[in-house]
Design an enzyme around this catalytic site. Sequence first.
Site, short mmCIF file in Angstrom:
data_model
loop_
_atom_site.label_atom_id
_atom_site.label_comp_id
_atom_site.label_asym_id
_atom_site.label_seq_id
_atom_site.Cartn_x
_atom_site.Cartn_y
_atom_site.Cartn_z
N GLY B 55 0.71 -1.13 -0.13
CA GLY B 55 -0.10 -0.11 0.18
C GLY B 55 0.87 1.27 0.06
N HIS B 56 2.18 1.13 0.14
CA HIS B 56 3.07 2.13 0.02
C HIS B 56 3.87 2.24 -1.07
CE1 HIS B 56 1.90 2.42 4.39
NE2 HIS B 56 2.64 1.30 4.43
N ASP B 109 6.71 -4.48 12.25
CA ASP B 109 7.81 -4.93 11.45
C ASP B 109 9.03 -5.19 12.29
OD1 ASP B 109 6.17 -3.82 9.91
OD2 ASP B 109 7.49 -2.45 8.58
N HIS B 218 -0.26 5.22 7.31
CA HIS B 218 -1.39 4.28 7.24
C HIS B 218 -2.71 4.90 7.79
CE1 HIS B 218 2.53 2.25 8.76
NE2 HIS B 218 1.96 1.19 7.84
#
Lengths: 330, 330
Positions: B55-56, B109, B218
């Site tokens: 999504g990045h 992460d 996000h």
Amino acid sequence: MKKLINSTDSVVTDALAGMAAAHPDLRVDLAHKVVYRRAAPTPGKVGLVSGGGSGHEPLHAGFVGHGMLDAACPGEIFTSPVPDQVIEASHGVDGGAGVLHIVKNYTGDVMNFEMAAEVCAEEGVEVGTVLVNDDVAVKDSLYTAGRRGTGATVFVEKMTGALAETGAPLGEVAKLGGRVNARSRSFGVALSSCTVPAAGGPTFDLGDAEVELGIGIHGEPGRTRAPAAPARELTRVAMDAVHDDLPLSGEVLVMVNGMGGTPLVELYVVFAEVAAYLREKGAVPARSLVGNYVTSLDMQGFSVTVCLLTDQLTQLWDAPVQTPSLRWGR
Amino acid sequence: MKKLINSTDSVVTDALAGMAAAHPDLRVDLAHKVVYRRAAPTPGKVGLVSGGGSGHEPLHAGFVGHGMLDAACPGEIFTSPVPDQVIEASHGVDGGAGVLHIVKNYTGDVMNFEMAAEVCAEEGVEVGTVLVNDDVAVKDSLYTAGRRGTGATVFVEKMTGALAETGAPLGEVAKLGGRVNARSRSFGVALSSCTVPAAGGPTFDLGDAEVELGIGIHGEPGRTRAPAAPARELTRVAMDAVHDDLPLSGEVLVMVNGMGGTPLVELYVVFAEVAAYLREKGAVPARSLVGNYVTSLDMQGFSVTVCLLTDQLTQLWDAPVQTPSLRWGR
């Protein structure tokens, strides 16, 4: 409407100031609104000039540089550049081998580039023109007699730019541009409208579960509205439209282009479907671009452009290019 | 919600199939969801692995290639990659000189990369880690203890990638990565929310005349909401936040990054303001990027990231890079 602008009047000038600050290889004439290669003109090389309304970035100013355009003339948002801009740019890139105008087929663009070409000719600058009209969606549209010029502009600018760097004469570069256009076709799909700053609201309304098939890059209507559908189906509609008009075979160059508001992850989803479609037809996606190249402000959606390659066209595509938004080789 | 996807479950896999079809220099392991350089591992070179939620895009897979990453591990949308992906990738890029993990500071992460690093170490693969935490907006956030990692990731990946190509040892490459991060700061502004496919609607609501200052990638909340304002004012808020934390001076590398749904013409408007701000502080925007590099799906907005350059960092930035989304030199 929320936009990252200072005022609706200054958008284009402010953005050009940003380009000047970001790209030392460019020279930006803010008064005339022309973006040049810093070293233009190149003696003995055909000078390439394109232009059109702003709001389609990186087209055209993002394609000024070695191996592509010598100058770009950005009009106001979705508004043709005026003849004076084009005349100024043509003089600025004329290195003695003449100037090629690359023009997308919109009535205003065609008229203003023609007027500029006439003045240039009177002033002793030889001008050739390539008209780009690759969009198969509609025969005539809101701003166009005949087909609209969209994604193939990137291919024409890249390939004529590469040929011009070899020192080819104007007639040959113009002819090549026509050939690239003739071998290219596009079709676009919108999920949402764009919002023009000066208008302050969406150009058109589209229902929550509706898409526009065959959209133009200014939000002009396409062929039809249809229910929203999976990427696979929307891609098939686009590719069928292209294939019906120009049967796909052999090695092709294919661009999956975002309309400005679509995430890259979605464009790759579409590209996978385009590649599968091409293989199904026996064609090979030998070269590709995936990203935002010919946008429509913040519109969500995509367009696909296909060019039937030849050995010469592949070589010209692969040739080095150094512009803000396309660069490879050296 | 309208998206160019086939299903909310298959977005990442379908996009990876598109990347594989578009970029012959990459090798995509669809089963493990790892994107490699085709020729990985490079014997004797430190292998660079990054990853994070999808999504990045183009982060991170768009930065795999010569002079940058050796592999990227995309998680599901806005979801950390699992340890197995990172372990697989680390083995795949280990050319005998060890592996560097480049990790954005988000709790998931960090945990998953740590677990992977432990397993790799047990299996005899030497692993170093660079943690990126450049976002000055908030001290802690929804998914992060400490500062979030955002735009500086691009700088860290580019510069460590360039150093690794010279054959520098793991310790030196890791140390360089830490130095780049320490000299970089970011701040983001949202004009609209993103829409996560699986959620089906906007992540947050923002009024018609409201912006979110200090937004996370996000959609995590930032510092505050504020009335929409001209680009000049929004840019000043972002740059003040950066400058308050790391006084700007000398030559700087600056990225004006689009959040995914913002037109390029607006990003150039912002860049002009950033350049003016830097000059006002006596700093020089010596190198720049303007475009979509660390996005948040279809969010409208921008972030600015600044890195205080040194001669070494400038050289590493200028070194050749050949990836899908950053390429120059040779």
